[in-house]
Scaffold this motif. Structure first.
Motif, short mmCIF file in Angstrom:
data_model
loop_
_atom_site.label_atom_id
_atom_site.label_comp_id
_atom_site.label_asym_id
_atom_site.label_seq_id
_atom_site.Cartn_x
_atom_site.Cartn_y
_atom_site.Cartn_z
N ASN A 1 -18.75 -0.81 -3.46
CA ASN A 1 -17.53 0.11 -3.86
C ASN A 1 -18.36 1.96 -4.15
O ASN A 1 -17.98 2.61 -3.87
CB ASN A 1 -16.70 -0.68 -4.63
N THR B 1 -12.61 -3.24 -9.37
CA THR B 1 -13.50 -4.46 -8.08
C THR B 1 -14.34 -5.49 -8.48
O THR B 1 -13.73 -6.27 -8.05
CB THR B 1 -13.18 -3.82 -7.34
N ASP C 1 -8.28 3.61 2.15
CA ASP C 1 -7.90 4.56 3.04
C ASP C 1 -6.83 4.80 2.24
O ASP C 1 -6.40 6.45 2.43
CB ASP C 1 -6.84 3.54 3.94
N ASN D 1 -8.12 1.21 -10.75
CA ASN D 1 -8.14 0.24 -9.43
C ASN D 1 -8.91 -1.02 -10.11
O ASN D 1 -9.53 -1.76 -9.92
CB ASN D 1 -8.85 0.51 -8.47
N GLU E 1 -4.99 -3.17 -5.19
CA GLU E 1 -6.42 -2.59 -4.32
C GLU E 1 -5.44 -1.24 -4.55
O GLU E 1 -4.93 -1.08 -3.71
CB GLU E 1 -7.09 -3.79 -3.72
N THR E 2 -6.33 -0.48 -4.43
CA THR E 2 -5.81 0.72 -4.11
C THR E 2 -7.01 0.95 -3.35
O THR E 2 -8.66 1.30 -3.71
CB THR E 2 -5.98 1.80 -5.09
N THR E 3 -7.45 0.94 -1.50
CA THR E 3 -8.37 0.95 -0.71
C THR E 3 -8.80 2.36 -0.68
O THR E 3 -7.73 3.14 -0.84
CB THR E 3 -7.94 0.42 0.35
N ASP F 1 0.56 -1.77 -0.01
CA ASP F 1 0.45 -0.05 0.03
C ASP F 1 1.10 1.14 0.06
O ASP F 1 1.32 2.05 -0.20
CB ASP F 1 -0.63 0.18 1.57
#
Length: 304
Positions: free
Chosen positions: A172, A167, A149, A137, A145-147, A115
């Protein structure tokens, strides 16, 4: 060129000549069909554009040519899918010099960054340019994965503005909207989920089968945004078997074959990809021909 990350953005295929150079006349033929159908922007050098096989010089040629061809009518977005931060910055700088309107960023290729490394990669490229940026993403295909956060950190930079949401998790859209409001524009990146995600508030659609069926794709988007849901559903039900061609590792070959059948593309791919043969080709052509035989009449969607 200023623009909103809203509407239909085709991830265009890259056209090749028989001797494996860029086929710009064939590219123009497809691009003209996209503009006539009412798309809101184009994306060059994405996964569907065979980015991994294009040289830096070919990407520059595509951007320069496309910018001249569209003449400011719609934005031209270049995908960045480089292995190193240094090369990503170089591509971003080149895109700006050539007149691109924005960038789409994939995470680092060929290395599964964590991350912290992924955020640093995206930030370094974003800080090197003033161009608006959409993060791609897609943890299913690219394993990173680009979360939410991570987006919290990324959105500290004003030019990171949008996400291509691939995703496969429809919730999402709501999750990101609840957390970031309109600060982060959300574009569906999976053709088969477009209706659901647009209904849940996605701003746009980065589409694949649009390369062969631009009018139907734009019609669905505009009908949904106009609240004409039953008309959009009917077109989508017809479209779904074709849209599922976007979910296969050979999506490039499948979609290029569809372009041939709709008269706005060629089948040539760059090795190691090879054109379809045998039972697989017959199966895919059967889906395409069935779709064409039942192609729906569209309402006058361009003025919605």
């Amino acid at each position: 060129m200023t623009f909103n990350w809203q509407g239909v953005f085709p991830a265009l295929t890259t056209k090749f000549t028989p001797d494996d150079t860029l086929d710009l006349p064939a590219f123009d033929h497809n691009l003209e069909a996209q503009i006539e159908a009412g798309v809101d922007g184009i994306i060059l050098g994405g996964s569907l554009g065979e980015a991994s096989t294009l040289t830096h010089e070919e990407k520059e040629s595509l951007v320069k040519h496309a910018v001249g061809k569209v003449g400011g009518k719609i934005p031209v977005i270049l995908n960045i899918s480089e292995a190193s931060t240094k090369d990503g910055i170089k591509v971003a700088e080149s895109a700006a010099d050539l007149g691109a309107s924005g960038l789409m960023l994939l995470p680092p290729m060929r290395y599964k960054a964590d991350d912290r490394e992924t955020v640093a990669f995206f930030k370094a490229i974003a800080q090197s340019t003033s161009l608006p940026i959409m993060i791609y993403n897609n943890p299913v295909d690219y394993k990173i994965e680009t979360t939410p956060d991570m987006f919290e950190e990324l959105l500290e930079l004003d030019n990171i503005q949008a996400v291509k949401e691939s995703t496969r998790e429809v919730t999402n859209v709501t999750r990101l909207r609840n957390r970031f409001g309109d600060r982060l524009k959300i574009l569906c990146g999976v053709d088969t989920l477009a209706v659901e995600e647009l209904l849940m508030g996605a701003d746009g659609w980065v589409a694949g089968l649009v390369c062969a069926f631009p009018r139907e794709t734009v019609a669905i988007y505009r009908l949904i945004k106009a609240g004409r849901l039953e008309e959009a559903r009917q077109i989508f039900r017809w479209f779904l078997p074709l849209l599922e061609l976007d979910l296969h590792p050979k999506l490039v070959q499948y979609i290029k074959l569809a372009e041939v059948h709709t008269g706005i593309g060629t089948e040539r791919v760059r090795a190691p990809r090879l054109p379809l043969v045998g039972e697989e080709r017959n199966r895919v052509e059967g889906i395409i021909k069935t779709g064409l035989a039942n192609r729906p009449n569209l309402p006058d969607y361009l003025y919605l």
